[in-house]
Design an enzyme around this catalytic site. Structure first.
Site, PDB file in Angstrom:
ATOM      1  N   SER A  43       0.810  -1.218   0.000  1.00 43.89           N
ATOM      2  CA  SER A  43       0.000   0.000   0.000  1.00 43.89           C
ATOM      3  C   SER A  43       0.838   1.261   0.000  1.00 43.89           C
ATOM      4  O   SER A  43       0.414   2.287  -0.537  1.00 43.89           O
ATOM      5  CB  SER A  43      -0.935   0.003   1.212  1.00 43.89           C
ATOM      6  OG  SER A  43      -1.900  -1.010   1.122  1.00 43.89           O
ATOM      7  N   SER A  44       2.018   1.215   0.609  1.00 50.09           N
ATOM      8  CA  SER A  44       2.852   2.419   0.694  1.00 50.09           C
ATOM      9  C   SER A  44       3.093   3.016  -0.689  1.00 50.09           C
ATOM     10  O   SER A  44       3.070   4.235  -0.867  1.00 50.09           O
ATOM     11  CB  SER A  44       4.200   2.085   1.339  1.00 50.09           C
ATOM     12  OG  SER A  44       4.053   1.468   2.583  1.00 50.09           O
ATOM     13  N   ALA A  45       3.346   2.161  -1.672  1.00 50.49           N
ATOM     14  CA  ALA A  45       3.662   2.643  -3.014  1.00 50.49           C
ATOM     15  C   ALA A  45       2.457   3.267  -3.694  1.00 50.49           C
ATOM     16  O   ALA A  45       2.606   4.015  -4.665  1.00 50.49           O
ATOM     17  CB  ALA A  45       4.210   1.501  -3.866  1.00 50.49           C
ATOM     18  N   GLY A  50       0.262  12.001   0.720  1.00 50.27           N
ATOM     19  CA  GLY A  50       1.550  12.439   1.218  1.00 50.27           C
ATOM     20  C   GLY A  50       1.749  12.060   2.664  1.00 50.27           C
ATOM     21  O   GLY A  50       1.124  11.136   3.179  1.00 50.27           O
ATOM     22  N   ARG A 276     -12.991  11.479   7.442  1.00 52.66           N
ATOM     23  CA  ARG A 276     -13.268  10.552   6.345  1.00 52.66           C
ATOM     24  C   ARG A 276     -14.498   9.693   6.572  1.00 52.66           C
ATOM     25  O   ARG A 276     -15.205   9.351   5.626  1.00 52.66           O
ATOM     26  CB  ARG A 276     -12.047   9.659   6.106  1.00 52.66           C
ATOM     27  CG  ARG A 276     -10.987  10.315   5.273  1.00 52.66           C
ATOM     28  CD  ARG A 276      -9.863   9.368   4.952  1.00 52.66           C
ATOM     29  NE  ARG A 276      -8.900  10.026   4.074  1.00 52.66           N
ATOM     30  CZ  ARG A 276      -7.723   9.522   3.759  1.00 52.66           C
ATOM     31  NH1 ARG A 276      -7.358   8.348   4.267  1.00 52.66           N
ATOM     32  NH2 ARG A 276      -6.909  10.154   2.959  1.00 52.66           N
ATOM     33  N   GLU A 359       0.648  -0.721   8.870  1.00 54.44           N
ATOM     34  CA  GLU A 359      -0.803  -0.913   8.903  1.00 54.44           C
ATOM     35  C   GLU A 359      -1.219  -2.174   9.631  1.00 54.44           C
ATOM     36  O   GLU A 359      -2.330  -2.244  10.157  1.00 54.44           O
ATOM     37  CB  GLU A 359      -1.363  -0.920   7.476  1.00 54.44           C
ATOM     38  CG  GLU A 359      -2.868  -0.827   7.435  1.00 54.44           C
ATOM     39  CD  GLU A 359      -3.436  -0.663   6.036  1.00 54.44           C
ATOM     40  OE1 GLU A 359      -4.674  -0.780   5.884  1.00 54.44           O
ATOM     41  OE2 GLU A 359      -2.656  -0.432   5.094  1.00 54.44           O
ATOM     42  N   LEU A 376       1.587   7.126   6.455  1.00 55.42           N
ATOM     43  CA  LEU A 376       2.965   7.087   5.980  1.00 55.42           C
ATOM     44  C   LEU A 376       3.922   7.564   7.064  1.00 55.42           C
ATOM     45  O   LEU A 376       5.016   7.020   7.223  1.00 55.42           O
ATOM     46  CB  LEU A 376       3.124   7.939   4.721  1.00 55.42           C
ATOM     47  CG  LEU A 376       2.496   7.407   3.425  1.00 55.42           C
ATOM     48  CD1 LEU A 376       2.816   8.342   2.267  1.00 55.42           C
ATOM     49  CD2 LEU A 376       2.955   5.997   3.112  1.00 55.42           C
TER      50      LEU A 376
END
Length: 506
Positions: A43-45, A50, A276, A359, A376
């Site tokens: 998921s990071s990619a 940001g 959210r 995560e 992140l």
């Protein structure tokens, strides 16, 4: 079975958390394993928005922590939040030092944008909406060059190995079709989230919560698994996974509307920057009511969308939609798991020798509803801390080891059924009837694939959601719409050690 003995930690997972931990193990030798090449299937990619950090003059770590606590529905650990936000600026600087090309303003300072539930602009970006891949690419280069680090990009975690004391002393992995037993003084899990358990997700489908299930089978406690964050603006264009329309678009004034142009959350300019969970429910209801949900970037961003948000622009154009001309159809999608393996800010879990970061961990900083772009930051900041601490662990003395628990594999057809059931019954809005059906489905699938980690992870979400008879943060119950006055965590205890047979007299 082949056996490998390590002098230093084993890190499982090649995303931002795993790589940060691995780099900080130096000079202690470490092995990092991942089932796919670095930059793939993590998921990071894929993160667009940001990294949140107090970088502007008008900001501070205390204000960042306050926003984090306010967004978390009463379940954020304030001390953990402050431990995170205090490291925001230094973490961004560390990543920039490794080559992460954060956007800069005309004065050379980090450029920041505002996202939902942040009081001020504090999200450091890369190329508008390409932060995750750019940051991770810098770490991959550093990891490949690190002399203390070995990397296997074709190894999948099957189980954790425990000593008879309960301490984790290694793992069983599958590599090249063969099982390998890896013994290590510490194991750091950075296995990612659970988005692949859902039919509609913004994350790699390979992330099915298997790390949670494997950790619990080895005795680790699981915290708040029912809290799943659904990103409100995934592009509804029939893709799996669904392309993401970053929240930064709304930070720059893009609006959520129905097909008649009516505002989904009200006309106020700040309305679409609510937390959210609130925005996701508004989008979900507009879709289910047949009004449709669309993100309109035309007035606020206009032609800049192609330059400033290239990932979003490319995804939309590939589906034949030009955001400069037409609003973008959106729908909520499983995006982030606030729950996970219970861990402290150093990554320590309830089991000696086992660490969890990123995560797959629940450190207390996200509570019931993650503040945008904190993930992140958490992955890098707490990943670094875990790597340093794990590198100080000493190998357990040789002794009896318990047989590792290895679950069955789900067939592709069974996984498809599970994903549909999770999206339908454990999605944005839930109720007892639907959750009961989901648990029945999991029972039926488990009969054919006993102990499958994906099923175990799904069961944690479903059963905890059924037990939480309230609506809080990312967990919304249509049959229990109110929020209880007291905020309580869900804690699932890990599997107990098997009983040791007593010796009988001769």
């Amino acid at each position: 079975m082949r056996r490998v003995a390590l002098d230093g930690p084993l890190i499982v997972g090649g995303g931002l958390a795993g790589l940060s931990a691995a780099l900080e193990c130096a000079p202690r030798k470490a092995l990092l394993i991942t089932p796919a090449p670095l930059l793939d299937a993590c998921s990071s990619a894929w993160a667009q928005g940001g990294m949140a950090a107090a970088l502007a003059e008008a900001d501070s770590p205390a204000l960042h922590a306050a926003d984090t606590v306010a967004a978390g529905g009463g379940l954020v650990d304030g001390a953990a939040a402050r431990a995170l936000t205090d490291r925001g600026a230094e973490t961004v600087a560390w990543l920039a030092g490794l080559g992460a090309p954060f956007d800069r303003d005309a004065h050379g300072r980090f450029a920041v944008s505002r996202e939902a539930a942040h009081a001020v602009a504090r999200v450091a970006r890369v190329g508008g909406d390409g932060a995750g891949r750019a940051i991770l690419s810098a770490l991959v280069v550093a990891a490949r060059a690190a002399e203390h680090l070995d990397i296997w990009e074709d190894a999948r975690l099957l189980a954790l190995i425990r000593a008879d004391s309960g301490r984790v002393v290694g793992a069983v992995v599958e590599r090249g079709g063969r099982r390998v037993e890896i013994l290590a003084p510490a194991v750091v899990l950075a296995t990612g989230g659970i988005g692949g358990l859902y039919a509609v997700t913004t994350t790699p489908a390979a992330l099915k919560g298997e790390g949670l299930a494997i950790a619990q089978a080895a005795g680790a406690d699981i915290l708040d698994p029912e809290f799943v964050q659904f990103h409100p603006t995934a592009l509804d264009i029939g893709r799996d996974p669904a392309p993401l329309a970053t929240e930064a678009l709304r930070g720059e004034g893009a609006r959520l509307v129905d097909r008649d142009g009516g505002f989904l959350l009200g006309a106020d300019a700040e309305a679409d920057l609510a937390p959210r969970d609130q925005v996701a429910r508004a989008v979900h209801r507009a879709v289910t009511e047949g009004r449709g949900a669309f993100l309109d970037t035309r007035r606020a961003i206009g032609d800049r969308v192609a330059r400033d948000f290239p990932a979003l622009f490319a995804a939309a154009m590939s589906a034949g939609i030009d955001p400069r001309v037409s609003p973008l159809p959106v729908a909520p999608a499983a995006h982030y798991h606030m729950g996970g393996i219970a861990a402290d800010t150093d990554g320590r879990t309830s089991v000696a020798g086992l660490f969890a970061v990123g995560e797959c961990a629940a450190t207390g900083v996200h509570g019931a509803n993650r503040l945008a772009s904190n993930s992140l930051l958490e992955a890098a900041a707490f990943g670094r801390r875990a790597g340093r601490v794990a590198a100080t662990e000493v190998a357990a003395a040789n002794g009896p080891r318990l047989a590792p628990h290895i679950g069955a594999e789900l067939t592709a057809a069974a996984l498809a059924q599970l994903r549909q059931g999770m999206s339908r019954w454990a999605g944005v809005e839930r109720d007892a009837s639907g959750l009961g059906r989901l648990i029945d489905l999991i029972d039926r699938l488990d009969a054919d694939a006993p102990g499958a980690p994906a099923l175990a992870a799904a069961r944690m979400v479903a059963e905890a959601a059924l037990e939480r008879r309230e609506s809080r943060g990312g967990h919304a119950r249509s049959d229990f719409p109110d929020t209880n006055s007291e905020a309580r965590h869900t804690r699932l205890t890990g599997a107990p050690l098997p009983a040791i047979p007593k010796k009988t007299a001769a």
